[in-house]
Motif scaffolding. Structure first.
Motif, PDB file in Angstrom:
ATOM      1  N   VAL A  46      41.008  45.489  37.590  1.00 11.88           N
ATOM      2  CA  VAL A  46      41.824  45.282  38.790  1.00 11.88           C
ATOM      3  C   VAL A  46      42.809  44.127  38.578  1.00 11.88           C
ATOM      4  N   LYS A  47      42.331  43.042  37.988  1.00  5.65           N
ATOM      5  CA  LYS A  47      43.209  41.892  37.743  1.00  5.65           C
ATOM      6  C   LYS A  47      44.288  42.213  36.715  1.00  5.65           C
ATOM      7  N   ALA A 106      45.546  45.200  36.129  1.00  7.31           N
ATOM      8  CA  ALA A 106      46.491  46.094  36.802  1.00  7.31           C
ATOM      9  C   ALA A 106      47.447  45.308  37.699  1.00  7.31           C
ATOM     10  N   ALA A 107      46.921  44.354  38.448  1.00 10.81           N
ATOM     11  CA  ALA A 107      47.766  43.538  39.327  1.00 10.81           C
ATOM     12  C   ALA A 107      48.750  42.704  38.516  1.00 10.81           C
ATOM     13  N   PHE A 108      48.293  42.148  37.396  1.00 11.57           N
ATOM     14  CA  PHE A 108      49.159  41.349  36.531  1.00 11.57           C
ATOM     15  C   PHE A 108      50.328  42.189  36.013  1.00 11.57           C
ATOM     16  N   ALA A 129      51.545  44.999  37.182  1.00 10.43           N
ATOM     17  CA  ALA A 129      52.397  45.425  38.294  1.00 10.43           C
ATOM     18  C   ALA A 129      53.336  44.306  38.732  1.00 10.43           C
ATOM     19  N   ALA A 130      52.840  43.075  38.720  1.00  5.53           N
ATOM     20  CA  ALA A 130      53.651  41.929  39.149  1.00  5.53           C
ATOM     21  C   ALA A 130      54.631  41.486  38.073  1.00  5.53           C
ATOM     22  N   GLN A 179      47.246  49.674  31.002  1.00  6.03           N
ATOM     23  CA  GLN A 179      48.247  49.140  31.926  1.00  6.03           C
ATOM     24  C   GLN A 179      49.630  49.072  31.281  1.00  6.03           C
ATOM     25  N   ASN A 196      52.682  51.026  33.045  1.00  8.78           N
ATOM     26  CA  ASN A 196      53.812  50.212  33.495  1.00  8.78           C
ATOM     27  C   ASN A 196      55.017  50.295  32.572  1.00  8.78           C
TER      28      ASN A 196
END
Length: 130
Positions: free
Chosen positions: A50-51, A53-55, A57-58, A98, A102
């Motif tokens: 989850v972390k 993926a968030a990284f 995406a950001a 990821q 991305n």
């Protein structure tokens, strides 16, 4: 790979404080790359899907150098085999997946020489593994 990168590209170096990752960062900086994304393991746990993926995406890096891993000497690797393989598989899977999701332009994945058989004939051939 470094020669083909655009100077303004956003480049994520996973494992930037390790022996290989820090050498990559020094080479990139020497060659004029300034848009580097560097996160310590305390800042970003690459085992956490989850972390990661968030990284991605950001940050949306253009290029990724994957030099991050759980590391240790021969004794640690022999003593905690399952821990090493599990954690490194999670790191690799999360970052590679990821990067794919991305639209990272290129990813360079570096493996450790410690994963190769101790007594394998040299030069090492693929059939000597596993």
């Amino acid at each position: 790979m470094i020669e083909s990168l655009e100077k303004q590209a956003k480049i994520y170096v996973a494992g930037h404080r390790g022996m290989v990752g820090s050498a990559i960062v020094r080479k990139l900086q020497k060659d004029g790359y300034t848009n580097l994304v560097l996160k310590t393991s305390a800042e970003l746990d690459l085992r956490d899907q989850v972390k990661v993926a968030a990284f991605f995406a950001a940050e949306k890096p253009d290029y990724v150098f994957l030099a991050a891993a759980k590391v240790g000497g021969i004794v640690a690797n022999n003593t905690y085999r399952a821990d090493f393989i599990y954690e490194n598989t999670m790191i690799q899977s999360n970052v590679i997946h990821q990067a794919y999701l991305n639209d990272v332009k290129k990813l360079m994945f570096l493996g450790s020489s410690c994963i190769y058989p101790k007594l394998a004939p040299q030069p090492l051939k693929e059939e000597y593994l596993l």
